[in-house]
Structures are given as structure tokens and as C-alpha cells.
Design an enzyme around this catalytic site. Structure first.
Site, PDB file in Angstrom:
ATOM      1  CE  LYS A 138      -1.791  -1.551   3.773  1.00 27.07           C
ATOM      2  NZ  LYS A 138      -2.574  -1.790   4.984  1.00 27.07           N
ATOM      3  CB  THR A 151      -5.734   8.027   7.844  1.00 27.81           C
ATOM      4  OG1 THR A 151      -4.672   8.405   8.753  1.00 27.81           O
ATOM      5  CG2 THR A 151      -5.833   9.066   6.741  1.00 27.81           C
ATOM      6  N   GLY A 159      -7.501   3.550  11.223  1.00 31.46           N
ATOM      7  CA  GLY A 159      -8.156   2.307  10.850  1.00 31.46           C
ATOM      8  C   GLY A 159      -8.228   2.027   9.365  1.00 31.46           C
ATOM      9  CB  THR A 160      -6.730   3.577   6.322  1.00 34.99           C
ATOM     10  OG1 THR A 160      -5.415   3.660   6.880  1.00 34.99           O
ATOM     11  CG2 THR A 160      -7.381   4.943   6.387  1.00 34.99           C
ATOM     12  N   GLY A 161      -5.974   0.673   7.334  1.00 31.38           N
ATOM     13  CA  GLY A 161      -5.449  -0.650   7.007  1.00 31.38           C
ATOM     14  C   GLY A 161      -6.403  -1.759   7.394  1.00 31.38           C
ATOM     15  CB  CYS A 162      -8.501  -2.260  10.419  1.00 34.85           C
ATOM     16  SG  CYS A 162      -7.232  -2.003  11.672  1.00 34.85           S
TER      17      CYS A 162
END
Length: 265
Positions: free
Chosen positions: A175, A206, A208-211
Site C-alpha cells: 500500500k 485515517t 483504521g484505514t489498514g484494518c
């Protein structure tokens, strides 16, 4: 009524923006039935992580037994697993039950910069969990650790993705959200690269974007979509949740996971 079923194995976020809470919101918004195995309790909010209490490995195993022997998941998303002993039992149970479509978000550091993975857990993650993943979703700092190389260009993103994919034999989405100017991600799968180009959204919130992205990918796989289509649709969902402009908290706030689900009450 049939509904695709997705299990998240991750830590709880008391502020609701990341971890188990973000995963379940994403799954619900995308029409999946979400289930959870909690690996840790965290005391956190938009400004940082202020405490972590790990769940006993035996209880993690019991949670997994209860899920897999009753409502078998169509896909599994794995997030925060901070201790080697917990990683061991998760890997054991995934193999015992023949878990399908495992999406692994190798959470090492939170958005606010707090370290979430113990040093001694890195080896367990590499040896036990990464080989079980159908899709891995490291951000650039995580991809640097997993590949052992510095990443500053798109060519280096490709090389890191190739190294990780060939080492652990799964699809890898590196990412690019940690790059300053773009939100471009690269997927490496079966010797080929696919780029997903996105306009960087001017939103400091942002958390929690990866979760959210990894959970959305798991929802796509559970629905029978290809890895490529699952990633593309997950990125579109994440972009919408960011563009909605939800603004909560004093730090890096959460996304608007239900941005298309009617008016707020």
C-alpha cells in the site's frame, strides 16, 4: 437467507475506529456477516494507544473453536496479533479447520506511531502466519521490514512485493498510502504486477484505514471475487469512507464506514 461469512481475528479498539470494531463495521456495510476472535484489548483513541492487554492464547483458541465448529467463515481477516504464543494458536487452528481465503494485515505499528507487535512475535509471524495467507496487505514501513529493503519509489514497491510474495507464496498488496503524493498500491500475484491508482484524499482522519481495507478485501474474496477485483472494490469503498469527511476526536480520526447507508440519526 444465505449471507457470506467473514471472521476477523484482531485486537479491540476502545474508540471504535480500528481493529475489531472497524472490521465489523466494514463487513456489515458490505453485506457480510461478521464474526470476531479478539486477540487483545487496547485502551486507545484517535491520539494514540495507551495500553494493551493480551488475551490468553487458550482463550483465543476457544473463540476460534466456537466460530469454526458452528458458523464456518468464507474468509478470514487477521489483524493485530502482538504475541508469539497467540500467533502459534491462531496458525494451529487455521490449519486444523482448513480456513479459506486468509487475508493478513501485518499490523506492526499503529497510525499514531505506537508499536503493536512485540519483537519476539516477528519470527512467529514470519514462520507461522504469513505462509497461510492468500493475501498480505503491508503498508510501506511494514513491507520494508518484511522485504529487508528500503522503499522510496514505485519500482522499489514492486521489488518489495515480489520478494514478499516469493518468500511466503501468497498475493501481496503493498500500500502506497505512506507516500506523500499518491495513494497508489501494487498487487503482486503469480509473477505479475497490477497497479491500482488512486487520488490521494485530503483527509487527516485515517485511523483504521489498514484494518478497513483488509476487511473489505476479505469480504470480496468471501463473495467469490478474484483477488484483483476484491482489491479494486475494497479500494473504492475505502476511498468513499475517507471522502465522506467524518471528523471525530482530537487526533487522527476514524473513517465513515457507513457513508452510503442512509442518513445519520
Amino acid at each position: 437467507m444465505e449471507r457470506r461469512k467473514v471472521l476477523t481475528i484482531a485486537g479491540s479498539d476502545s474508540s471504535g475506529g480500528a481493529g475489531i470494531q472497524a472490521d465489523l463495521k466494514t463487513m456489515t456495510a458490505l453485506g457480510a456477516y461478521g464474526m470476531s476472535v479478539i486477540t487483545a484489548l487496547t485502551a486507545q483513541n484517535t491520539t494514540g494507544v495507551y495500553g494493551i492487554m493480551d488475551v490468553e492464547p487458550e482463550f483465543v483458541a476457544k473463540q476460534m473453536d466456537c466460530v469454526f465448529t458452528d458458523i464456518e467463515p468464507d474468509a478470514v481477516k487477521i489483524g493485530m496479533v502482538s504475541q508469539a504464543a497467540i500467533i502459534d494458536v491462531i496458525a494451529e487452528k487455521l490449519q486444523q479447520y482448513g480456513a479459506k481465503q486468509v487475508v493478513l494485515d501485518p499490523v506492526m505499528v499503529s497510525t499514531s506511531g505506537s508499536r503493536l507487535l512485540a519483537e519476539d512475535a516477528m519470527e512467529a509471524l514470519a514462520e507461522k502466519l504469513l505462509p497461510l495467507a492468500a493475501v498480505m496487505t503491508p503498508n510501506i514501513p511494514e513491507a520494508e521490514i518484511l522485504s529487508g529493503m528500503k522503499i522510496e519509489t514505485e519500482t522499489q514497491m514492486e521489488e518489495a512485493a515480489r520478494i514478499i510474495g516469493e518468500k511466503w507464496h501468497g498475493a501481496v498488496l503493498v500500500k502506497g498510502g505512506h507516500q506523500v503524493e499518491t495513494a497508489n498500491d501494487v498487487l503482486y500475484r503469480d509473477g505479475t504486477f497490477i497497479w491500482f491508482y488512486g487520488k490521494r484524499i485530503d483527509n487527516p482522519n485515517t485511523h483504521g484505514t489498514g484494518c478497513t481495507l483488509s476487511s473489505a478485501i476479505a469480504c470480496g474474496l468471501a463473495a467469490g471475487k478474484s483477488v484483483e477485483d476484491s482489491v479494486r472494490d475494497a479500494k473504492a469503498y475505502l476511498s468513499g469512507a475517507l471522502a465522506s469527511g467524518l471528523d471525530l476526536g482530537q487526533g487522527s480520526g476514524p473513517l465513515d464506514h457507513c457513508f452510503f447507508v442512509g442518513e445519520a440519526v
